[in-house]
Every structure is written in structure tokens, then in C-alpha cells.
Design a protein around this motif. Structure first.
Motif, PDB file in Angstrom:
ATOM      1  N   PHE A 110       0.815  -1.208   0.000  1.00  0.00           N
ATOM      2  CA  PHE A 110       0.000   0.000   0.000  1.00  0.00           C
ATOM      3  C   PHE A 110       0.851   1.261   0.000  1.00  0.00           C
ATOM      4  CE2 PHE A 110      -3.251  -2.993   1.434  1.00  0.00           C
ATOM      5  CZ  PHE A 110      -4.278  -2.642   0.566  1.00  0.00           C
ATOM      6  N   LEU A 111       2.045   1.188   0.563  1.00  0.00           N
ATOM      7  CA  LEU A 111       2.947   2.334   0.488  1.00  0.00           C
ATOM      8  C   LEU A 111       3.391   2.567  -0.955  1.00  0.00           C
ATOM      9  CD1 LEU A 111       4.694   4.524   1.837  1.00  0.00           C
ATOM     10  CD2 LEU A 111       6.478   2.780   2.127  1.00  0.00           C
ATOM     11  N   VAL A 112       3.708   1.493  -1.662  1.00  0.00           N
ATOM     12  CA  VAL A 112       4.117   1.613  -3.064  1.00  0.00           C
ATOM     13  C   VAL A 112       2.977   2.149  -3.913  1.00  0.00           C
ATOM     14  CG1 VAL A 112       4.865   0.299  -5.089  1.00  0.00           C
ATOM     15  CG2 VAL A 112       5.863  -0.195  -2.856  1.00  0.00           C
ATOM     16  N   GLN A 117       1.073   7.214  -7.038  1.00  0.00           N
ATOM     17  CA  GLN A 117       0.118   8.252  -7.433  1.00  0.00           C
ATOM     18  C   GLN A 117       0.784   9.586  -7.735  1.00  0.00           C
ATOM     19  OE1 GLN A 117      -3.132   7.218  -8.042  1.00  0.00           O
ATOM     20  NE2 GLN A 117      -1.868   5.388  -7.741  1.00  0.00           N
ATOM     21  N   PHE A 118       2.075   9.696  -7.458  1.00  0.00           N
ATOM     22  CA  PHE A 118       2.805  10.891  -7.840  1.00  0.00           C
ATOM     23  C   PHE A 118       3.227  10.843  -9.314  1.00  0.00           C
ATOM     24  CE2 PHE A 118       3.485  10.863  -3.207  1.00  0.00           C
ATOM     25  CZ  PHE A 118       3.073  12.162  -2.915  1.00  0.00           C
ATOM     26  N   LYS A 123      -1.676   7.828 -11.955  1.00  0.00           N
ATOM     27  CA  LYS A 123      -2.546   8.475 -10.985  1.00  0.00           C
ATOM     28  C   LYS A 123      -4.005   8.086 -11.185  1.00  0.00           C
ATOM     29  CE  LYS A 123      -3.613  12.974  -8.966  1.00  0.00           C
ATOM     30  NZ  LYS A 123      -3.374  14.435  -9.016  1.00  0.00           N
ATOM     31  N   ILE A 124      -4.654   7.717 -10.082  1.00  0.00           N
ATOM     32  CA  ILE A 124      -6.076   7.372 -10.088  1.00  0.00           C
ATOM     33  C   ILE A 124      -6.726   8.097  -8.919  1.00  0.00           C
ATOM     34  CG2 ILE A 124      -7.784   5.534  -9.967  1.00  0.00           C
ATOM     35  CD1 ILE A 124      -5.662   3.591 -10.926  1.00  0.00           C
ATOM     36  N   GLY A 125      -7.576   9.027  -9.181  1.00  0.00           N
ATOM     37  CA  GLY A 125      -8.239   9.731  -8.101  1.00  0.00           C
ATOM     38  C   GLY A 125      -7.348  10.783  -7.463  1.00  0.00           C
ATOM     39  N   TYR A 126      -7.717  11.146  -6.236  1.00  0.00           N
ATOM     40  CA  TYR A 126      -7.011  12.208  -5.517  1.00  0.00           C
ATOM     41  C   TYR A 126      -5.966  11.612  -4.574  1.00  0.00           C
ATOM     42  CZ  TYR A 126     -10.910  15.030  -7.179  1.00  0.00           C
ATOM     43  OH  TYR A 126     -11.824  15.656  -7.964  1.00  0.00           O
ATOM     44  N   LEU A 127      -4.891  12.385  -4.343  1.00  0.00           N
ATOM     45  CA  LEU A 127      -3.805  11.901  -3.492  1.00  0.00           C
ATOM     46  C   LEU A 127      -4.267  11.656  -2.056  1.00  0.00           C
ATOM     47  CD1 LEU A 127      -0.713  14.018  -4.625  1.00  0.00           C
ATOM     48  CD2 LEU A 127      -1.088  11.565  -4.964  1.00  0.00           C
ATOM     49  N   PHE A 327     -10.475   0.753  -0.576  1.00  0.00           N
ATOM     50  CA  PHE A 327     -11.218   1.373  -1.682  1.00  0.00           C
ATOM     51  C   PHE A 327     -10.310   1.864  -2.782  1.00  0.00           C
ATOM     52  CE2 PHE A 327      -9.929   5.631  -0.740  1.00  0.00           C
ATOM     53  CZ  PHE A 327      -9.641   5.584   0.595  1.00  0.00           C
ATOM     54  N   ILE A 328      -9.004   1.810  -2.554  1.00  0.00           N
ATOM     55  CA  ILE A 328      -8.073   2.342  -3.556  1.00  0.00           C
ATOM     56  C   ILE A 328      -8.202   1.600  -4.869  1.00  0.00           C
ATOM     57  CG2 ILE A 328      -5.633   2.549  -4.141  1.00  0.00           C
ATOM     58  CD1 ILE A 328      -5.067   3.198  -1.277  1.00  0.00           C
ATOM     59  N   CYS A 329      -8.257   0.270  -4.773  1.00  0.00           N
ATOM     60  CA  CYS A 329      -8.280  -0.530  -5.987  1.00  0.00           C
ATOM     61  C   CYS A 329      -9.574  -0.300  -6.767  1.00  0.00           C
ATOM     62  CB  CYS A 329      -8.135  -2.010  -5.639  1.00  0.00           C
ATOM     63  SG  CYS A 329      -6.557  -2.403  -4.872  1.00  0.00           S
ATOM     64  N   MET A 330     -10.615   0.165  -6.098  1.00  0.00           N
ATOM     65  CA  MET A 330     -11.889   0.368  -6.777  1.00  0.00           C
ATOM     66  C   MET A 330     -12.047   1.801  -7.266  1.00  0.00           C
ATOM     67  SD  MET A 330     -14.466  -1.841  -4.394  1.00  0.00           S
ATOM     68  CE  MET A 330     -14.124  -0.869  -2.927  1.00  0.00           C
TER      69      MET A 330
END
Length: 334
Positions: A110-112, A117-118, A123-127, A327-330
Motif C-alpha cells: 500500500f505504500l508503493v 500516485q505521484f 494516478k487514479i483519483g485524488y492523493l 477502496f483504492i483498488c476500486m
């Protein structure tokens, strides 16, 4: 016919020589590919394990001869009798907590993902949907670890500052638990915790024995009977411990709290007095005197005591951040 066979043999040899360089190139390519695709991890891990082994290499534990009341006669330098349960210091706290969190694959994953996202193409969604939950979990973990470290520090300081009576040629003096050395003659009163591993020399009980509570050592709440060394128990006065020439030969520090091998020798008389020592003559650190007052000679201190050798340090509690990030993956771009 033999000539034809030999020509074929030579022809085969020549083809082998032609294909040999290509085979070597392929082997080198496979080796280079193996190293790039994952072999470097094995090499690095092996090097790190070797360096860690060198750094963690412990001093060899040995048997010892301990003269009564004479720490200066010790042949080696033994560890301080200080309790230290802290896991970090000012410099290692943040790196240590981060390492304990991200040494697990799921946390590292999850850290990777959050770091990826940088990269605009990934990038997917907001940081904040990635870094918000991760930062929250890390902040909570660090606060909890900091509180635990402060509590451990205070407990250690309290234990190391406890005062005990120490017998010297000039009489009884007060000494901190952390300043006790191998060879010291220590007086432990009733209901007082024994500060180091000792051989039981004398007691105020006329029977020459006492009871100790071992709840902090083996988890049992029962009392155990301990017997003083007969030679020193028979001495007329407490100060006579300095008028004799005697020593204890103790085995090297062991994990087993239920056994002990050693000998007591008094050599200033004819013939010399020798007594075998067993577990009944020992007073292990962290146990509590339940009856009378005891006097013992310290044989193990600090990290060489039975209680410390049998202590398994609690592992860091890991609060996995993935429930907050599931929820990140979705998440998909709007």
C-alpha cells in the motif's frame, strides 16, 4: 570403417566447438537476466544477513570464579546490572517504527501504491484518498509506540534506582540496583525484589533457609524453599564474611531456571572446605524474598541473569492500514 568413425567423431567435435561459444553467451544472458529479475535481491539479502550476524555476534558466555565481596578480582568485565526494555532511542524511533510497519508485504504494497500516485501516468483519483488513511495509521502507531516507550523508560528507571544494602569491609552502604556488580555481597529484606542472580550465603532465619516468591520469573505464584550455604551460615557474625577467603565457582549463564551447577570453596582453613551448590542455593533476579532477610553474593548481572535470558521481547503491534485503503483498488478516474 574405423577411419570413417573417427572422421565423424572429428566432425562432431568441430560442431561442438562451433556451438560452444553460443552456449556460453546464452548462459551469461541467463545469469544476467536472473540477476536483474530478482537475483540481486538474494545477493543483497545474503550480504545483509551476513553483516547483521557480524553485528549481533554475542560475547561468548563462560563459567566464572567469584570471590566473596571482591568485585575487583573478577577476571572479566561483566554487564551492568541495569534493566533496559526500551526498543528505540531518539535517533532510531522514527526509522524503527517505519521499518516495523513496512517490513510486512501488505503494508509495503500500500505504500508503493500510494507513492505511485505521484506519477501522472499511474494516478487514479485524488492523493488524499491514498495518503490520508496511510498517514493517519502511521501517526496513531507512532503515538502509541511513543507512549509505550515512555512507560518502559519510567519503569526501568524506577527499577534501576531501587536501593539495596551492600556489605563492605567498612560496613553496610546503600547502592542502586544498576550499580551492583558481580562479587558484591547484597542484603535483601523481606518483601524486597532480588536485584541480580546470587548465591544464598546467610539468612536471619535460624533454620538457615528462606522462602521466595517466583511469580515474576516463571509465572507461578507458589513459594520455593531456598537453603543458605552451610559454611557461611555457620559464621558467628555477618562481618565474618570478610574475614574468610572464599569463592564461588559458577557455571556459565544458562536459560534453565530450574537447575544450577557450582561449588563453594573456603581456602583459608585446613583442610579447605568444599560444598556443592545446586538450585536450592540460588536466588534468581526478579524473585521476591518472602521470609526473613537474606545475604547473597552476586554471580550474574544484567543481561546474563536468568530472568533476562528468558525474556522474549514483545513484538511491535502492527496495525495494518489496508482496511482503510481497500477502496483504492476500486477508485477510478472521474
Amino acid at each position: 570403417m574405423p577411419l570413417m568413425m573417427s572422421e565423424e567423431a572429428f566432425e562432431n567435435d568441430e560442431s561442438d566447438y562451433q556451438t560452444l561459444p553460443r552456449a556460453r553467451v546464452n548462459q551469461k544472458q541467463r545469469g544476467l537476466g536472473w540477476f536483474i529479475l530478482g537475483g540481486w535481491k538474494i545477493v543483497c539479502c545474503s550480504c545483509c544477513e551476513w553483516l547483521a550476524h557480524i553485528c549481533r555476534r554475542k560475547k561468548e558466555l563462560k563459567a566464572r570464579t567469584v570471590w566473596l565481596g571482591c568485585p575487583e578480582k573478577c577476571e572479566e568485565k561483566y554487564p551492568r546490572n541495569a534493566i533496559k526494555n526500551q526498543k528505540y532511542n531518539v535517533f532510531t524511533f522514527v526509522p524503527g517504527v517505519l521499518y516495523q510497519q513496512f517490513k510486512f508485504f501488505l503494508n509495503l504494497y500500500f505504500l508503493v501504491v500510494a507513492c505511485s500516485q505521484f506519477v501522472p501516468a499511474l494516478k487514479i483519483g485524488y492523493l488524499y484518498t491514498y495518503w490520508g488513511p496511510l498517514s493517519f495509521v502511521l501517526a496513531v502507531t507512532m503515538v502509541r509506540e511513543a507512549v509505550d516507550e515512555v512507560r518502559r523508560y519510567r519503569r526501568d528507571k524506577e527499577m534501576n534506582s531501587m536501593l539495596y544494602g551492600k556489605l563492605t569491609v567498612r560496613g553496610k552502604v546503600q547502592v542502586k540496583s544498576s550499580d551492583i556488580q558481580v562479587g558484591d555481597l547484597i542484603i535483601v529484606e523481606k518483601n524486597q525484589r532480588i536485584p541480580a542472580d546470587m548465591i544464598f550465603l546467610r539468612t536471619s532465619e535460624k533454620s538457615g533457609s528462606c522462602f521466595i516468591r517466583t511469580d515474576q520469573l516463571d509465572g507461578e505464584t507458589d513459594w520455593k524453599l531456598k537453603v543458605a550455604v552451610a559454611c557461611t551460615q555457620r559464621l558467628p557474625a555477618l562481618g565474618d564474611l570478610f574475614s574468610i577467603s572464599a569463592y564461588v565457582y559458577a557455571q556459565k549463564p544458562q536459560l534453565d531456571i530450574h537447575s544450577f551447577d557450582g561449588n563453594f570453596t573456603r581456602e583459608d582453613c585446613e583442610p579447605a572446605i568444599h560444598e556443592s551448590l545446586s538450585i536450592e542455593n540460588t536466588l534468581w533476579a526478579s524473585t521476591v524474598v518472602a521470609s526473613g532477610t537474606v545475604i547473597g553474593v552476586v554471580i550474574y548481572t544484567g543481561k546474563e541473569t536468568r530472568s533476562v535470558l528468558n525474556t522474549s521481547h514483545a513484538k511491535n503491534k502492527v496495525k495494518t492500514p489496508h482496511p482503510h485503503l481497500c477502496f483504492i483498488c476500486m477508485t477510478s478516474p472521474c
